[in-house]
Write an enzyme that holds these catalytic residues in place. Structure first.
Site, mmCIF file in Angstrom:
data_model
loop_
_atom_site.group_PDB
_atom_site.id
_atom_site.type_symbol
_atom_site.label_atom_id
_atom_site.label_comp_id
_atom_site.label_asym_id
_atom_site.label_seq_id
_atom_site.Cartn_x
_atom_site.Cartn_y
_atom_site.Cartn_z
ATOM 1 N N ARG A 130 0.867 -1.171 0.000
ATOM 2 C CA ARG A 130 0.000 0.000 0.000
ATOM 3 C C ARG A 130 0.910 1.229 0.000
ATOM 4 N NH1 ARG A 130 -1.948 -3.697 3.755
ATOM 5 N NH2 ARG A 130 -4.067 -4.448 3.369
ATOM 6 N N LYS B 50 -1.868 -2.697 7.735
ATOM 7 C CA LYS B 50 -3.301 -2.629 7.995
ATOM 8 C C LYS B 50 -3.725 -3.808 8.860
ATOM 9 C CE LYS B 50 -7.710 -1.986 5.615
ATOM 10 N NZ LYS B 50 -8.372 -1.896 4.289
ATOM 11 N N HIS C 15 -3.181 2.723 -5.514
ATOM 12 C CA HIS C 15 -3.715 1.422 -5.101
ATOM 13 C C HIS C 15 -4.031 0.537 -6.303
ATOM 14 C CE1 HIS C 15 -4.719 -0.676 -1.422
ATOM 15 N NE2 HIS C 15 -5.766 -1.215 -2.016
ATOM 16 N N ARG D 253 -1.347 -1.921 -6.711
ATOM 17 C CA ARG D 253 -1.428 -3.059 -5.772
ATOM 18 C C ARG D 253 -2.428 -4.090 -6.291
ATOM 19 N NH1 ARG D 253 -1.171 -4.954 -0.203
ATOM 20 N NH2 ARG D 253 -3.250 -5.455 0.579
ATOM 21 N N HIS E 226 -3.563 -9.886 3.517
ATOM 22 C CA HIS E 226 -5.003 -10.012 3.736
ATOM 23 C C HIS E 226 -5.279 -10.959 4.897
ATOM 24 C CE1 HIS E 226 -6.150 -8.739 -0.639
ATOM 25 N NE2 HIS E 226 -5.924 -7.712 0.147
ATOM 26 N N TYR F 237 -9.715 -10.927 -6.840
ATOM 27 C CA TYR F 237 -8.868 -10.778 -8.030
ATOM 28 C C TYR F 237 -9.074 -11.930 -9.013
ATOM 29 C CZ TYR F 237 -6.721 -7.252 -5.106
ATOM 30 O OH TYR F 237 -6.519 -6.161 -4.303
#
Length: 320
Positions: free
Chosen positions: A136, A161, A267, A270, A293, A302
């Site tokens: 990120r 995150k 982003h 990414r 994640h 994705y």
């Protein structure tokens, strides 16, 4: 307690928990808005119904996004449970803002590389790390010198995150220019030290664990700002990392020059990193770990981008 006293208590608790300065500013802003909405009534005199009323107002009348409403909710829960020590409990009749299900914007490999090649200098390196390592933009800008390991060709992301740490790859393409860049940062740091500066800001726990580390080169930001500024918490004048705004402006310029027919943000690269890895046959669990994640369900979005139109079904118009 007045508003200023309340905000001071919030800041003290946030800093005790080593939350970021951006979180501190955001939480204080939401509390101020909440108090103003209820005609400057102190939160102690308000309850669950008042919290729900305010959150529903954000969703229904302000038409804020689901993520923004959740941010406000987090700020108010923090205020009540950690500052005022009043349990929030179940928020009945809370109307959640609807989160639209959208597929991420993904560039082709040719588009991604064309944009990167159109850029230069530090902004180019930052974009290469986002696309080449799946970072990120906030994670790239928060990197310290010691987070880059040339020997093992890897990057360590601390407190990403969800407050998670992870390791991702360091792209070969960026290594030569990154080494040159780090030497420039080293000279800048030495110059700052000679002038009586050179201290960086460390999380409270680290500054206690490693006294004097704030002057060490390895703790400096990988992409330091051109000018020094005063830290609002400690009062120390130091070099923060560069602003993400500069990267976004340069990216917009490059995208316009190349006439990319998509809305391109940092982003987007990414998203493109993840999609292109899956397209190349890498396991989805591996991609999940590289992205950081929490759930593989997040990474699975994705796989939908990889499908051709109509869920990958061949159109009868194209059949022989």
């Amino acid at each position: 307690m007045g508003k200023r006293k309340l905000l001071d208590l919030i800041k003290r608790e946030i800093r005790r928990r080593n939350y970021s300065y951006s979180t501190e500013k955001t939480y204080c802003q939401w509390v101020v808005r909440y108090v103003r909405y209820h005609n400057l009534t102190h939160p102690r005199e308000l309850g669950n119904r008042d919290i729900v009323k305010y959150l529903n107002y954000l969703a229904n009348e302000c038409n804020l996004a689901a993520s923004t409403q959740n941010q406000a909710l987090s700020a108010l829960v923090f205020l009540y449970e950690h500052v005022l020590e009043i349990p929030v409990g179940e928020l009945k009749k809370l109307k959640r803002a609807k989160k639209p299900k959208r597929l991420p914007v993904v560039l082709s490999k040719e588009q991604a590389l064309a944009i990167i090649n159109e850029m230069s200098g530090v902004n180019q390196m930052i974009l290469e790390l986002i696309y080449g390592a799946g970072l990120r933009i906030s994670e790239v800008l928060s990197l310290r010198i010691q987070d880059v390991d040339f020997a093992y060709r890897q990057i360590t992301v601390w407190n990403g995150k969800g407050r998670k740490d992870r390791i991702t790859m360091l792209p070969d393409r960026v290594i030569p220019k990154l080494k040159i860049h780090i030497e420039k940062v080293r000279r800048l740091h030495r110059s700052d030290l000679r002038k009586g500066f050179g201290k960086t800001i460390l999380p409270k726990a680290l500054s206690k664990k490693y006294p004097g580390a704030e002057e060490k080169f390895i703790w400096q930001y990988l992409f330091p700002a051109r000018n020094r500024r005063k830290d609002p918490r400690s009062g120390i004048r130091h070099r923060y990392h560069i602003s993400a705004k500069n990267v976004r402006l340069e990216l917009r310029r490059a995208s316009n020059i190349l006439n990319i027919p998509k809305r391109v943000t940092p982003h987007t690269f990414r998203h493109s990193f993840a999609t292109h890895l899956l397209k190349n046959g890498y396991d989805i669990r591996t991609v999940q770990e590289l992205l950081g994640h929490k759930s593989v369900k997040t990474t699975m979005i994705y796989t939908h981008v990889l499908n051709r139109g109509g869920k990958g079904v061949q159109s009868p118009l194209d059949q022989g």
